[in-house]
Design an enzyme around this catalytic site. Structure first.
Site, mmCIF file in Angstrom:
data_model
loop_
_atom_site.group_PDB
_atom_site.id
_atom_site.type_symbol
_atom_site.label_atom_id
_atom_site.label_comp_id
_atom_site.label_asym_id
_atom_site.label_seq_id
_atom_site.Cartn_x
_atom_site.Cartn_y
_atom_site.Cartn_z
ATOM 1 N N PHE A 1 -32.582 3.362 -10.104
ATOM 2 C CA PHE A 1 -31.949 4.012 -11.253
ATOM 3 C C PHE A 1 -30.432 3.842 -11.251
ATOM 4 C CE2 PHE A 1 -31.165 7.362 -8.181
ATOM 5 C CZ PHE A 1 -30.049 8.029 -8.655
ATOM 6 N N LYS A 2 -29.858 3.538 -10.082
ATOM 7 C CA LYS A 2 -28.403 3.381 -10.014
ATOM 8 C C LYS A 2 -27.907 2.230 -10.899
ATOM 9 C CE LYS A 2 -28.149 6.597 -6.795
ATOM 10 N NZ LYS A 2 -27.734 6.450 -5.421
ATOM 11 N N ASP A 3 -28.786 1.264 -11.188
ATOM 12 C CA ASP A 3 -28.392 0.152 -12.063
ATOM 13 C C ASP A 3 -28.002 0.636 -13.457
ATOM 14 O OD1 ASP A 3 -28.820 -2.006 -10.257
ATOM 15 O OD2 ASP A 3 -30.976 -1.914 -10.641
#
Length: 481
Positions: free
Chosen positions: A116-118
């Site tokens: 999800f950090k993308d």
């Protein structure tokens, strides 16, 4: 829109200044002076934008409420460049997937590093390149990662003009896949530093460097950790996207369950809720490192030592000092910078804890802000992964399993959908998936053999001076005009 420090510093700054700066001069975190309010008409406009023009347009419209020092056409182009089907594997970007009885997964792991950090980091990379190009400057990014932030940052910044990345991580505490994603990068502007310690040691080093104002100015040090407001702001967008997909009208509410260690992901939900997004509950799901669960149950925030920080099978949440938590406490205490400073700059360093259980405002955490919490263990993760695979044919990663387990405990109202934010694809934690299911998870073809690639990484003790010396050796001082 101007930004203030959670610790009461007098400065008011614009977005692009805090984009490159990280921490405020007093060690606090930046927040907007006020949260923009979303009316019913505005939410209808956002709903229409998402359905008719897509995620990039939704992002542009929400970011525009907070960013007024980038021309609208430029900001729109940055969003359009960031949120594409080519980068995220689907035009929906964050599609909802139904699990069971009002329980949904919001897919946030379609980006280049499968986490999800993308969602935020890809935007941050493009914002950095744009603003540095506009100023004719360079930036040396110093970060800390427990797993996914590092690879997301490095993949977003690799080859970017004017940017170097120095990423610290806890030596030997990430999964083999996570380590390989980072350490196999050979780009000259990417530097991996494996710290002999836990994630909190890495985070402390980043904060110490950020608070050395002379060094920070000399070497133009910035940050991509979720203490950077721009990253948290980007995450606000997918709460709106999840809500819009789960509802048809604005009188409907949804709840979110968020696997959380550093409080950044769920803090974005807090911001969305403060803006007026109809969120019933924000449920914080922790692993055995249950500092946040303890606070929301008792009012006591008690950080753990490195020795007392458990090494778990959801390693990206092996955190006992939640950096973003300060933003929520600032809001909880009526945006009182003096009181926030007393807790985070004085009480925590001196005593390792603070206690708000007798504070009348503590009740607002649940009543006004909708927070609840729960905890998951290794046995819970295995059982949840196995159950979801057998009943739904869906393989989830270990952190998402923590979220699903806790979500089931807190999903009480069948009329209110509960959305679990997916953390990563299962391949990043293959060993535990193998333990739960008896077979390895699916691996995207582009990552075949990644663990066998040559690695570029420097191992060093948890010593801020050694990290500073490494930065000095690998970049020239900034030219100060």
């Amino acid at each position: 829109m101007l930004y203030i420090s959670t610790r009461g510093h007098a400065d008011r700054k614009q977005f692009c200044d805090i984009l490159l700066e990280g921490l405020a001069p007093d060690g606090g975190l930046y927040l907007p002076e006020t949260y923009p309010k979303i009316t019913g008409a505005a939410l209808n406009k956002l709903r229409k934008a998402y359905h008719e023009q897509g995620y990039a347009e939704l992002a542009f419209q929400i970011l525009s409420l907070y960013i007024d020092d980038i021309p609208a056409a430029d900001l729109k182009a940055i969003c359009a460049k960031t949120y594409t089907a080519e980068v995220f594997g689907t035009g929906e970007i964050v599609p909802l997937r139904h699990l069971e009885d009002g329980l949904w997964l919001e897919a946030l792991s379609n980006g280049p590093t499968l986490a999800f950090k993308d969602m935020a980091m890809q935007l941050l990379g493009n914002l950095f390149e744009y603003e540095l190009g506009r100023r004719g400057e360079q930036l040396n990014i110093l970060g800390a990662t427990s797993g996914d932030t590092g690879s997301a940052a490095e993949y977003a910044m690799r080859g970017k003009e004017g940017v170097r990345v120095f990423m610290t991580s806890p030596h030997g505490r990430m999964s083999a896949f996570q380590q390989a994603q980072m350490f196999s990068l050979q780009d000259a502007n990417i530097h991996n530093i494996a710290i002999e310690g836990v994630f909190d040691d890495c985070q402390d080093i980043v904060k110490a460097v950020s608070n050395d104002h002379a060094f920070k100015a000399k070497y133009k040090i910035g940050t991509v950790n979720s203490i950077n407001w721009a990253r948290l702001l980007a995450q606000v967008v997918y709460y709106f996207a999840g809500y819009i997909q789960a509802t048809e009208t604005n009188d409907q509410k949804v709840s979110f369950t968020v696997p959380s260690g550093n409080f950044g992901n769920v803090c974005a939900g807090h911001v969305a809720r403060c803006m007026g997004l109809p969120i019933a509950k924000l449920v914080v799901a922790t692993n055995e490192n249950d500092v946040l669960d303890e606070f929301f149950r008792t009012g006591v925030y008690r950080v753990r030592s490195s020795a007392d920080t458990h090494e778990t099978s959801s390693p990206s949440m092996d955190i006992s000092k939640a950096s973003n938590f300060e933003r929520f406490i600032f809001d909880l205490l009526g945006r009182n910078g003096q009181r926030t400073n007393a807790l985070f700059a004085k009480a925590l360093p001196a005593y390792g804890r603070f206690d708000l259980s007798a504070e009348p405002l503590f009740a607002d955490a649940a009543k006004k802000y909708g927070f609840e919490s729960g905890k998951s263990t290794h046995a819970d993760r295995l059982a949840t992964i196995k159950d979801n695979y057998e009943r739904h044919g869906v393989t989830i990663d270990t952190h998402t399993a923590d979220g699903v387990k806790v979500a089931r405990e807190h999903h009480k109202d069948p009329k209110v959908p509960m959305i679990v934010l997916e953390t990563a694809l299962p391949i990043k934690f293959a060993e535990t998936i193998q333990e739960a299911l008896g077979h390895a998870p699916e691996r995207p073809a582009k990552f075949d053999g990644i663990e066998n690639l040559p690695k570029r990484v420097q191992v060093m003790p948890a010593d801020v001076d050694l990290v500073k010396a490494y930065i000095e050796r690998h970049c020239a001082p900034a030219v100060l005009g």
